[in-house]
Scaffold this motif. Structure first.
Motif, short mmCIF file in Angstrom:
data_model
loop_
_atom_site.label_atom_id
_atom_site.label_comp_id
_atom_site.label_asym_id
_atom_site.label_seq_id
_atom_site.Cartn_x
_atom_site.Cartn_y
_atom_site.Cartn_z
N THR A 32 -0.98 -2.36 6.44
CA THR A 32 -0.99 -1.95 7.65
C THR A 32 -1.31 -0.22 7.53
N GLU A 33 -2.41 0.14 8.21
CA GLU A 33 -2.70 1.65 8.20
C GLU A 33 -1.72 2.53 8.59
N GLY A 34 -1.50 3.47 7.77
CA GLY A 34 -0.55 4.51 8.42
C GLY A 34 0.78 4.23 8.17
N TYR A 35 1.30 2.93 7.59
CA TYR A 35 2.35 2.61 7.22
C TYR A 35 3.07 3.19 6.08
N SER A 36 4.21 3.81 6.09
CA SER A 36 4.87 4.47 5.07
C SER A 36 6.02 3.72 4.34
N ARG A 37 5.94 3.51 3.03
CA ARG A 37 6.99 2.77 2.51
C ARG A 37 8.18 3.27 2.88
N ARG A 614 -1.14 11.20 -1.38
CA ARG A 614 -0.15 10.67 -0.31
C ARG A 614 0.50 9.30 -0.55
N ASP A 615 -0.77 8.39 -0.92
CA ASP A 615 -0.51 6.99 -1.24
C ASP A 615 0.27 6.71 -2.35
N ARG A 616 0.35 7.56 -3.43
CA ARG A 616 1.36 7.35 -4.35
C ARG A 616 2.66 7.33 -4.15
N LEU A 617 2.92 8.07 -3.16
CA LEU A 617 4.33 8.24 -2.65
C LEU A 617 4.63 7.23 -1.79
N SER A 618 3.83 7.17 -0.57
CA SER A 618 3.95 6.49 0.54
C SER A 618 3.33 5.02 0.79
#
Length: 658
Positions: A32-37, A614-618
């Motif tokens: 999902t684009e923009g989804y944060s873990r 950003r992706d490494r965290l979220s």
């Protein structure tokens, strides 16, 4: 003890279940684009067991801010590079480049000079010049088409921006309501906001902040608000009254507009505005400047010769009037003012915008501004009441190469500003005035002859023609020389001569002659005559040379050669020929296109690096979520065992009591 153990086990079950749900949510939204873990947070209870706090997103606001900034930067350079690349391809294409058409036109003029009596060669030259005019129009039309495309993209971008800000504002309202009914933040809604903010940064540089309620507010880089609480403003584009080729962006607050600085907007919108008001306008004005210089130089030179019918040359080309703009309050004053390029003065014309203001009761000032609205040089101040207009009411502004007409001075106030650019739209407004090749004035308007009784071998020749106007030269309206004009040069010795009119009256005498070129200039008569002559060698006493308009042969090409020589003359701002100036501009576009492409590539690398941070965290990692799922499943099972043990213990205690 059993009760405490039961509570501990139950809280563990609830905690593990919540974390399993969170893990499932993460796994389901892996793409999902923009989804944060998300992560479910817990703390130890003082009474034993674990207490659920909330389920939060794993985000770093500083990294998110950097991502938006880098996305905006890349979007700007990518859009600008794309537009520049299209312009580079347009101007560099050999089939449309002006250099080829210029070479063909001047080559055809040279062919006509080889035989001025040939009507077919004259027609070929006329056709080549007409093709050159059409090519100016074609290129200008292509520039206009590109500008129209940019305008459409600009309009679409504003619609998209306003739609995004409206959605973010609506989400603020939903976030406020949902978080008011729940202990956990509205993670999915906030993810949607973050994604919309990222999409918004593609269009324009923004600054995202959060108020005390945790609601997103968005400002432009220059400080104007786009979203405040649950309210949003709109961006609009309005035409600039005094510079129609520029766009005024405003922030609309409903009842009023606030002007927005268009410099440094960032994003694709900033690229469109910068290209439209900068590069696109520069292309049009550069082409227009070349069209003005070419037409003015050939018109001026053609007027100095005689055409196929033996008449003074007419203007080969025609240009449309220069447009003048002002504010709405001054629209009624525009008919009282007009401006045009002074004949033969086009080398002074630049691509700048000229602004005319009235400084006081008697004086006016014209200031040039470059495309960045910075003053280019000092203002030219002049007093029209102390100047003499020509027969059509135009005042000559020598410093600028312009003729200005102001019909009624009393209608202009000191705070009035009038803006014009001589080069804007000049290329597409160029047209052919000459109907056929007979209009090419290849012949000189005056002839010279050497007396057969002369003792020397010296021969006279026409060395220059500078002016053929009947009111400021030796040429009458019918093409003949005025009787009082120079008609004869008589050498009283090898180093002295006199100049006589048609009746033999002495007009001037020159002694101590050291060289024999430009004899009229040495006598101080060249400017008044509008032409000059030279002799080839040292004359003898008694040598006579005649000047007349009757000794011109049909094959004369004196003025035709001067027309051809314009190809290599420094016409554009007195620095470069037409061919070199256009080639230099094409080279400039190519350099800028390559430079912009380099910026686009480097900004893309930087943007991708920020997104990876950003992706490494979220971003969701399936491997990590799989490990978490196994861990929470085991934790759930263990907690269930604790509950079972608590129940068994409690039942045992009850059995003892019985």
């Amino acid at each position: 003890m059993g009760s405490n153990l039961y509570s501990i086990g139950l809280s563990g079950l609830l905690s593990s279940n919540a974390r399993i749900n969170t893990t499932g949510q993460n796994t389901a939204n892996v793409d999902t684009e923009g989804y944060s873990r998300q992560r479910t947070n817990t703390v130890t209870s003082p009474m034993g067991g674990v207490v659920l706090q909330d389920t939060s997103r794993l985000v770093d606001k500083f990294v998110s801010t950097q991502v938006r900034s880098d996305v905006s930067d890349y979007s700007y350079h990518d859009t600008y590079s794309s537009l520049l690349s299209a312009s580079d391809s347009l101007f560099a294409e050999d089939s449309v480049a002006l250099t080829g058409y210029l070479d063909k036109a001047f080559g055809a003029l040279q062919a006509a000079n080889n035989d001025p009596t040939s009507s077919s060669l004259r027609e070929l030259a006329h056709s080549s010049l007409n093709n050159l005019v059409n090519q100016y129009k074609t290129l200008s039309g292509m520039i206009e088409d590109q500008e129209n495309l940019v305008d459409q993209q600009l309009e679409t971008s504003l619609v998209d921006i306003n739609a995004i800000t409206s959605k973010i504002s609506e989400l603020n309202d939903k976030v406020l309501r949902e978080e008011g009914l729940s202990r956990s933040p509205a993670n999915e809604l906030r993810d949607q906001q973050e994604l919309l903010a990222k999409d918004l940064s593609k269009y324009i540089d923004i600054d995202v902040q959060y108020d005390e309620k945790g609601l997103m507010s968005v400002q432009l880089g220059s400080g104007q608000p786009l979203i405040m609480d649950q309210q949003h403003t709109e961006l609009k584009a309005l035409p600039n009254a005094i510079s129609p080729n520029k766009v005024d962006l405003v922030v609309n607050f409903g009842d009023y507009n606030v002007a927005l600085k268009t410099k440094g907007l960032g994003g694709s919108l900033g690229a469109l505005v910068d290209f439209r008001s900068g590069f696109g306008e520069l292309a049009d004005r550069t082409l227009g400047q070349h069209a003005i210089v070419m037409s003015d130089a050939l018109n001026t030179q053609n007027a100095k010769g005689l055409d196929a019918k033996g008449e003074f040359g007419i203007d080969l080309f025609e240009r449309r009037p220069i447009q003048i703009f002002s504010t709405r309050d001054n629209i009624d004053k525009l008919p009282n003012i007009s401006v045009k390029v002074s004949g033969g003065e086009s080398a002074k014309i630049t691509t700048d915008t000229y602004k005319l203001t009235r400084t006081d009761d008697d004086r006016f000032a014209i200031t040039k501004y470059d495309l960045n609205d910075k003053a280019a040089g000092q203002s030219v101040v002049f007093d029209l009441t102390a100047m003499t207009p020509d027969s059509k009411g135009y005042y000559k502004i020598d410093e600028l190469g312009l003729d200005l007409r102001v019909a009624d001075l009393s209608k202009f106030d000191e705070d009035d500003v009038f803006s014009f650019s001589p080069s804007a739209g000049a290329a597409i407004g160029l047209s052919m005035n000459a109907k056929n090749g007979d209009a090419l004035a290849l012949s000189a308007p005056v002839g010279v002859s050497t007396s057969s009784n002369n003792l020397s071998d010296a021969r006279i020749s026409l060395s220059a023609v500078t002016n053929t106007s009947h009111d400021s030269s030796a040429f009458a309206m019918d093409g003949s020389l005025y009787p009082s004009a120079p008609h004869q040069i008589y050498f009283t010795s090898p180093n002295s001569y006199v100049i006589r009119d048609v009746s033999g009256v002495e007009l001037a005498k020159v002694d101590n002659v050291q060289q024999y070129s430009n004899l009229l200039e040495q006598a101080g008569l060249a400017k008044e005559a509008g032409f000059d002559v030279s002799i080839s060698s040292v004359p003898q006493k008694g040598d006579e040379f005649s000047i007349t308009t009757e000794n011109i042969g049909p094959s004369d090409n004196f003025n035709g050669l001067a027309l051809v020589n314009l190809q290599n003359s420094h016409l554009v701002e007195g620095k470069a020929s037409l061919t070199k100036a256009f080639a230099g501009y094409v080279s400039y576009i190519g350099t800028k296109a390559a430079e912009s492409a380099g910026h686009a590539e480097s900004s893309e690398v930087i943007m991708n690096d920020s997104i990876k941070r950003r992706d490494r965290l979220s971003a969701v990692s399936l491997d990590e979520e799989a490990v978490n799922l196994m861990k929470y499943q085991q934790s759930y099972s263990a907690s269930a065992q604790v509950v079972t043990a608590a129940r068994t213990t409690f039942e045992t205690l009850l059995g003892i009591m019985r």
